[in-house]
Design an enzyme around this catalytic site. Structure first.
Site, short mmCIF file in Angstrom:
data_model
loop_
_atom_site.label_atom_id
_atom_site.label_comp_id
_atom_site.label_asym_id
_atom_site.label_seq_id
_atom_site.Cartn_x
_atom_site.Cartn_y
_atom_site.Cartn_z
N GLU A 1 13.65 19.89 4.61
CA GLU A 1 13.37 21.33 4.80
C GLU A 1 12.31 21.46 5.87
OE1 GLU A 1 12.00 22.88 0.96
OE2 GLU A 1 13.27 21.35 0.06
N LYS B 1 8.94 22.48 7.36
CA LYS B 1 7.63 22.74 6.77
C LYS B 1 7.05 23.96 7.49
CE LYS B 1 3.40 20.35 5.41
NZ LYS B 1 2.39 21.17 6.07
N ASP C 1 4.54 26.73 8.64
CA ASP C 1 3.10 26.66 8.85
C ASP C 1 2.45 27.99 8.48
OD1 ASP C 1 0.73 25.57 9.50
OD2 ASP C 1 0.97 25.71 11.66
N TYR D 1 10.30 27.59 -1.82
CA TYR D 1 10.93 26.27 -1.74
C TYR D 1 10.93 25.48 -3.05
CZ TYR D 1 6.01 25.47 -0.61
OH TYR D 1 4.65 25.48 -0.62
N LYS E 1 5.20 15.03 10.02
CA LYS E 1 4.49 16.00 10.87
C LYS E 1 4.98 15.91 12.31
CE LYS E 1 0.95 17.87 9.55
NZ LYS E 1 0.17 18.70 8.75
N CYS F 1 -27.04 36.57 30.71
CA CYS F 1 -25.72 37.15 30.94
C CYS F 1 -25.21 36.81 32.35
CB CYS F 1 -25.80 38.66 30.75
SG CYS F 1 -24.28 39.49 31.19
N CYS G 1 -25.39 40.26 34.41
CA CYS G 1 -26.58 41.06 34.69
C CYS G 1 -27.88 40.30 34.49
CB CYS G 1 -26.58 42.32 33.84
SG CYS G 1 -26.94 41.98 32.11
N CYS H 1 -24.64 40.04 25.19
CA CYS H 1 -25.55 40.52 26.23
C CYS H 1 -26.34 41.68 25.63
CB CYS H 1 -24.79 40.97 27.45
SG CYS H 1 -25.86 41.77 28.64
N CYS I 1 -24.95 46.75 30.95
CA CYS I 1 -24.52 45.54 31.66
C CYS I 1 -23.24 45.81 32.45
CB CYS I 1 -24.28 44.42 30.65
SG CYS I 1 -23.46 43.01 31.38
S1 IVH Z 1 7.00 21.27 -1.03
C1 IVH Z 1 3.74 18.90 -3.93
N1 IVH Z 1 8.31 22.46 0.89
O1 IVH Z 1 3.21 22.25 2.94
C2 IVH Z 1 3.79 19.96 -2.88
N2 IVH Z 1 5.94 22.50 0.97
O2 IVH Z 1 1.45 19.58 1.98
C3 IVH Z 1 5.20 20.45 -2.72
N3 IVH Z 1 5.02 23.74 2.86
O3 IVH Z 1 1.20 22.96 0.18
C4 IVH Z 1 5.32 21.25 -1.49
N4 IVH Z 1 6.94 24.35 3.74
O4 IVH Z 1 2.03 24.85 1.57
C5 IVH Z 1 7.10 22.15 0.40
N5 IVH Z 1 9.63 23.49 2.48
C6 IVH Z 1 8.41 23.20 2.00
C7 IVH Z 1 7.23 23.60 2.64
C8 IVH Z 1 6.00 23.21 2.08
C9 IVH Z 1 5.63 24.42 3.86
C10 IVH Z 1 3.57 23.57 2.72
C11 IVH Z 1 3.04 23.92 1.37
C12 IVH Z 1 2.42 22.68 0.81
C13 IVH Z 1 2.22 21.82 2.02
C14 IVH Z 1 2.52 20.38 1.69
#
Ligand code: IVH
Length: 659
Positions: free
Chosen positions: A109, A111, A113, A218, A305, A398, A401, A416, A421
């Site tokens: 999935e 992740k 942000d 999720y 990551k 500044c 000025c 400032c 200014c």
């Molecule tokens: S599963 C045990 N699925 O990423 C934690 N996390 O470090 C299970 N996040 O705290 C998390 N998308 O805030 C999961 N598809 C996704 C996610 C997701 C973003 C974030 C979430 C979590 C951190 C994991």
């Protein structure tokens, strides 16, 4: 450096970063650097268990809980995932699981942000939402989360269920919110995650509603009570009515996992929201207990990551800009470099602390990326390339000025101290003349800068004295008779602009276009507004202590008073026509609004009454004409009945407002 000292140093750095990130929403280092520090610490602690310490940041999952929101103890702790930084580590992760459970399949999935949220439903009805906080105790953000458009308030099944997901802000909303903030003279958010986190922490859920946060879910707490696999869980969440990111996949071998990750890395650049990796989870829940957990993480899942696109370039110079509020912002001038599709030649350095924390110096080689794929940011210095560059020193005066700078208590920014200014004024003048304020279309940024450099324009009143330099202006490069005539005509016409535009144009901190109107609807002239007391201003709906403070500070300043006097003498509009209808039956009537209305908030109802010429008071007295009572109205309703005051219900109110 010996190992123990390094471990201590890492813990200190991470603790500091944690506090600023989780508690203050002010990241000082990028995720990439943070993850690197954390990884080094985990490695060292594993290798040298003799230096173990129960207070190490590796022992806890998040930050500290603020007091502003009610606390919420999680039914099941909100854990985070261990990070996987490259394909070798992916193989280690895969092999380790494969050894325990051969032929496992995984879900992948995106992740997202943003920030993690837990959502509690009873009999299918949304009841509560909380942030992760420190993983064990979070903050109750129910009211704010309710405003998220994609959050279902009622599920398709009447289940008692707790669902977890990620709140985020789209790129489009992020840009819009920052544009609004720029127009209101407020600091900009650094990236969408930061904007989402800042928004969730707003105490006023009305502000939150306007910020258009979004959500993907999720997982389900106790997921195996409902389904057998993660894939089924995602489908189940969709069926219940939750937003689920559509880009999930099921894969069953290492190559497929690796390919999926590569594809996500291409896909994510086309998505309208930020992602920072891929979450990989074993699909079958029955294997979870067998695979097990470490102290901090489940071992059946991991977060791969992505590396944000980053480039090395040189800091050629550090310059300082003066903002309209007088704030001094250091900016790195970079040797131009291509990053995520555009040429980057400058990066904001935010403030002195930011530069000192990263120890950025002129002529350093630095690693640069775009925060949230948008804003150029210096991640870190390439220390190997450091020669004998001099350490950074914040300027004391500044740049525009030469006046001394002041760092206010509790703020990272320098200001400032000179109200006149000229540095403040270039931006101030550009803003004043801009389309959203006085709308002098021929007086754009370039013209203001030129006239400012040539000393014709220093202050706002100078704009209205330009006609006395008509002949000289015609001689300026790119000018001429026609252009000057057009410019002077546009300036003359702007004198008739409504006072709200002028007030907005003054660049008073926290006073945007809408606030200017709100203020003038209560104090419909410069003279009245200038006399308004802090205590009176905060009574106005939508005007809080910050606005009231900026307004009174602005008008109590002598040079501002002098400038406004000049503008008046130059013939600008100094009074305001209130947008109020005076023929309505509510005109002149005093209302008290109480209880919960179905279709309006109390503030909205009050605004309507005021627009129709009525007054709204906080308490019931003999002077009250009507009490507008919604559901669960309490003591105010009782008092109205005692005093024999007419009580109006919401239905009648709705009929009356259209009379
Ligand atoms: S599963 C045990 N699925 O990423 C934690 N996390 O470090 C299970 N996040 O705290 C998390 N998308 O805030 C999961 N598809 C996704 C996610 C997701 C973003 C974030 C979430 C979590 C951190 C994991």
């Amino acid at each position: 450096m010996d190992i123990q000292t390094r471990i201590k140093e890492l813990r200190k750095q991470i603790n500091e970063a944690n506090y600023l990130y989780h508690t203050k929403d002010q990241p000082i280092i990028s995720d990439f650097v943070y993850d690197g520090l954390m990884r080094e610490l985990i490695e060292l602690e594993t290798k040298y268990p003799e230096y173990d310490d129960e207070t190490s940041p590796t022992k806890k999952i998040g930050g500290i809980v603020l007091d502003a929101f009610k606390k919420h103890t999680h039914t099941v702790p909100m854990m985070s995932l261990s990070n996987i930084f490259n394909k070798e580590e992916l193989k280690v992760f895969y092999d380790r699981i494969q050894k325990v459970i051969p032929n496992t399949s995984f879900t992948t999935e995106l992740k997202i942000d943003g920030l993690a949220v837990t959502l509690i439903y009873e009999k299918g009805i949304f009841k509560k939402a909380a942030t992760r906080g420190n993983g064990v105790v979070g903050e109750d953000i129910t009211e704010n989360v309710k405003t998220i458009k994609t959050l279902p308030l009622q599920l398709s099944k009447p289940l008692d269920i707790e669902v977890r997901g990620e709140i985020y802000m789209s790129h489009k909303t992020f840009k819009e919110v920052n544009l609004e903030r720029a127009n209101s003279n407020l600091d900009l958010f650094v990236n969408p995650r930061n904007a989402a986190a800042g928004t969730v922490r707003q105490l006023d859920s009305k502000v939150v509603a306007k910020r258009r946060l979004d959500l993907f879910t999720y997982t389900v707490v106790g997921a195996s009570n409902f389904n057998n696999t993660q894939k089924e869980t995602l489908e189940f969440l969709s069926e219940l009515g939750f937003p689920v990111n559509p880009h999930y996949k099921l894969v069953d071998n290492l190559d497929a996992l690796s390919d999926a990750i590569d594809n996500y890395d291409i896909l994510r650049k086309t998505l309208p929201y930020d992602t920072d990796g891929v979450v990989i989870k074993v699909n079958q829940f029955e294997h979870y207990e067998t695979i097990g957990y470490t102290a901090k993480y489940p071992k059946y899942a991991g977060a791969y990551k992505f590396e944000a696109e980053k480039q090395i370039t040189q800091v050629e110079d550090i310059i300082f800009q003066v903002g309209r509020t007088g704030v001094i912002t250091p900016v790195a001038v970079l040797t131009p470099v291509f990053i995520s599709g555009s040429l980057v030649s400058r990066a904001t350095l935010h403030n002195e602390d930011y530069i000192l924390n990263k120890d950025i110096r002129i002529h350093d080689q630095v690693l640069v990326h775009k925060a949230g794929e948008i804003i150029p940011e210096v991640i870190e210095v390439v220390m190997d390339s450091r020669n004998n560059q001099a350490p950074f020193e914040m300027i004391k005066h500044c740049p525009a000025c030469e006046s001394s700078l002041e760092r206010k208590q509790g703020e990272a920014d320098y200001y400032c101290t000179n109200n006149n200014c000229p540095g403040k004024n270039v931006f101030g003048l550009i803003h004043f003349a801009s389309r959203v304020a006085m709308d002098i279309d021929t007086l754009g940024e370039k013209v203001v800068e030129l006239l400012h450099d040539q000393t014709y324009l220093q202050t706002i009143p100078d704009i209205y004295k330009l006609h006395t330099f008509k002949d000289q202006l015609e001689e300026l490069p790119g000018f001429g008779k026609k252009k000057v005539e057009k410019l002077l005509n546009a300036i003359e016409a702007s004198k008739m602009q409504t006072l709200d535009r002028l007030i907005f144009g003054l660049g008073i901190k926290n006073v945007g276009a809408k606030v200017a109107k709100t203020l003038l609807n209560h104090y419909p002239s410069i003279a009245l507004l200038a006399d308004a007391k802090y205590e009176d201003l905060i009574q106005i709906p939508d005007v809080g202590p910050e606005i009231a403070d900026s307004v009174t500070t602005y008008f109590s300043n002598e040079s501002n008073q002098h400038m406004l006097e000049e503008l008046k003498n130059l013939g600008l509009q100094m009074t305001y026509k209130i947008d109020v209808v005076t023929t309505h039956p509510f005109n002149g009537k005093t209302f008290v609004v109480t209880g919960t209305l179905d279709d309006f908030s109390r503030t909205e109802a009050s605004d309507i009454i005021e627009k129709l010429g009525g007054k709204v008071s906080g308490s019931v007295s003999k002077k009250t004409d009507y009490v507008l009572a919604g559901k669960e109205a309490g003591s105010k309703l009782t008092k109205a009945l005692e005093l024999g005051i007419e009580v109006m219900d919401e239905a009648t109110f709705k009929v009356k407002i259209n009379e």
